[in-house]
Design a protein around this motif. Structure first.
Motif, PDB file in Angstrom:
ATOM      1  N   LYS A  37       0.852  -1.355  -0.124  1.00  0.00           N
ATOM      2  CA  LYS A  37       0.067   0.020   0.039  1.00  0.00           C
ATOM      3  C   LYS A  37       0.841   1.352  -0.174  1.00  0.00           C
ATOM      4  CE  LYS A  37      -3.631  -2.161   2.558  1.00  0.00           C
ATOM      5  NZ  LYS A  37      -4.120  -2.736   3.793  1.00  0.00           N
ATOM      6  N   VAL A  38       0.358   2.379  -0.660  1.00  0.00           N
ATOM      7  CA  VAL A  38       0.958   3.601  -0.647  1.00  0.00           C
ATOM      8  C   VAL A  38       0.533   4.322   0.739  1.00  0.00           C
ATOM      9  CG1 VAL A  38       1.208   5.698  -2.118  1.00  0.00           C
ATOM     10  CG2 VAL A  38       1.092   3.604  -3.162  1.00  0.00           C
ATOM     11  N   GLU A  39       1.320   4.683   1.445  1.00  0.00           N
ATOM     12  CA  GLU A  39       0.946   5.493   2.661  1.00  0.00           C
ATOM     13  C   GLU A  39       0.548   6.982   2.455  1.00  0.00           C
ATOM     14  OE1 GLU A  39       0.567   3.965   5.501  1.00  0.00           O
ATOM     15  OE2 GLU A  39       1.345   1.945   4.826  1.00  0.00           O
ATOM     16  N   PRO A  40      -0.122   7.485   3.139  1.00  0.00           N
ATOM     17  CA  PRO A  40      -0.275   8.880   3.103  1.00  0.00           C
ATOM     18  C   PRO A  40       0.803   9.753   2.983  1.00  0.00           C
ATOM     19  CG  PRO A  40      -1.842   8.175   4.693  1.00  0.00           C
ATOM     20  CD  PRO A  40      -0.702   6.978   4.354  1.00  0.00           C
ATOM     21  N   GLY A  41       0.954  10.556   2.049  1.00  0.00           N
ATOM     22  CA  GLY A  41       2.145  11.630   1.945  1.00  0.00           C
ATOM     23  C   GLY A  41       3.400  10.809   1.082  1.00  0.00           C
ATOM     24  N   THR A  43       4.936   9.239  -2.593  1.00  0.00           N
ATOM     25  CA  THR A  43       4.497   8.948  -4.125  1.00  0.00           C
ATOM     26  C   THR A  43       4.514   7.431  -4.221  1.00  0.00           C
ATOM     27  OG1 THR A  43       6.978   8.778  -4.429  1.00  0.00           O
ATOM     28  CG2 THR A  43       5.823  11.126  -4.505  1.00  0.00           C
ATOM     29  N   LYS A  44       4.190   6.936  -5.378  1.00  0.00           N
ATOM     30  CA  LYS A  44       4.041   5.508  -5.631  1.00  0.00           C
ATOM     31  C   LYS A  44       5.552   5.074  -5.599  1.00  0.00           C
ATOM     32  CE  LYS A  44      -0.455   5.398  -8.282  1.00  0.00           C
ATOM     33  NZ  LYS A  44      -0.798   5.140  -9.306  1.00  0.00           N
ATOM     34  N   THR A  45       6.421   5.784  -6.201  1.00  0.00           N
ATOM     35  CA  THR A  45       7.863   5.224  -6.322  1.00  0.00           C
ATOM     36  C   THR A  45       8.446   5.187  -4.866  1.00  0.00           C
ATOM     37  OG1 THR A  45       8.214   6.440  -8.480  1.00  0.00           O
ATOM     38  CG2 THR A  45      10.114   6.006  -7.125  1.00  0.00           C
ATOM     39  N   GLN A  46       8.199   6.123  -4.042  1.00  0.00           N
ATOM     40  CA  GLN A  46       8.645   6.248  -2.634  1.00  0.00           C
ATOM     41  C   GLN A  46       8.142   4.853  -1.957  1.00  0.00           C
ATOM     42  OE1 GLN A  46       7.435   9.818  -1.364  1.00  0.00           O
ATOM     43  NE2 GLN A  46       9.457  10.641  -1.498  1.00  0.00           N
TER      44      GLN A  46
END
Length: 133
Positions: A37-41, A43-46
């Motif tokens: 999952k992408v966490e709040p704040g 980017t997808k890359t991060q």
């Protein structure tokens, strides 16, 4: 609202890295591409860099998006982006998964993958990056 999820297509020759989910997780013991999952704040890359570090103990270089899809599971709906990615040196470790395996697209057909990942495999079989042989 779908949950944003990212996954890595890590290639080694004609093979890609597949991960078997832990037995105690939802869709336990099914196979998948590494990610989460992408966490709040983030980017997808991060998010993908973080997930690969947490799950495999590796640093990855994230390339272009290969494909995107939305999949509805009984318990959640995800919007998944699969990125081309490459290892920067370390060998993947089994930190969170039941198993890790480098497999060809053809070998993957005999493994039970999560439904969203089955969709990815079907699309990759049509568009590449590896043929059906």
């Amino acid at each position: 609202m779908p949950i944003e999820v990212v996954a890595a297509l890590l290639l080694r020759g004609e093979k890609f890295l597949a991960c078997q989910r832990s037995a105690h997780k939802a869709r336990g013991l099914l196979w998948e591409f590494v990610g989460g999952k992408v966490e709040p704040g983030e980017t997808k890359t991060q998010a993908l860099v973080r997930e690969c570090q947490e799950e495999l103990g590796v640093t990855v270089s994230v390339g272009r998006p290969v494909l995107e899809l939305t999949h509805a599971y009984p318990d959640l709906t995800i919007h998944l982006t699969l990125f081309a990615a490459s290892l920067t040196g370390e060998e993947p470790q089994r930190l969170e998964h039941a198993d890790l395996r480098w497999m060809t697209w053809q070998e993957a057909q005999s493994y039970p993958f999560c439904p969203a990942d089955q969709e990815i495999l079907a699309q990759l079989g049509q568009i590449g990056p590896f043929g059906k042989g």
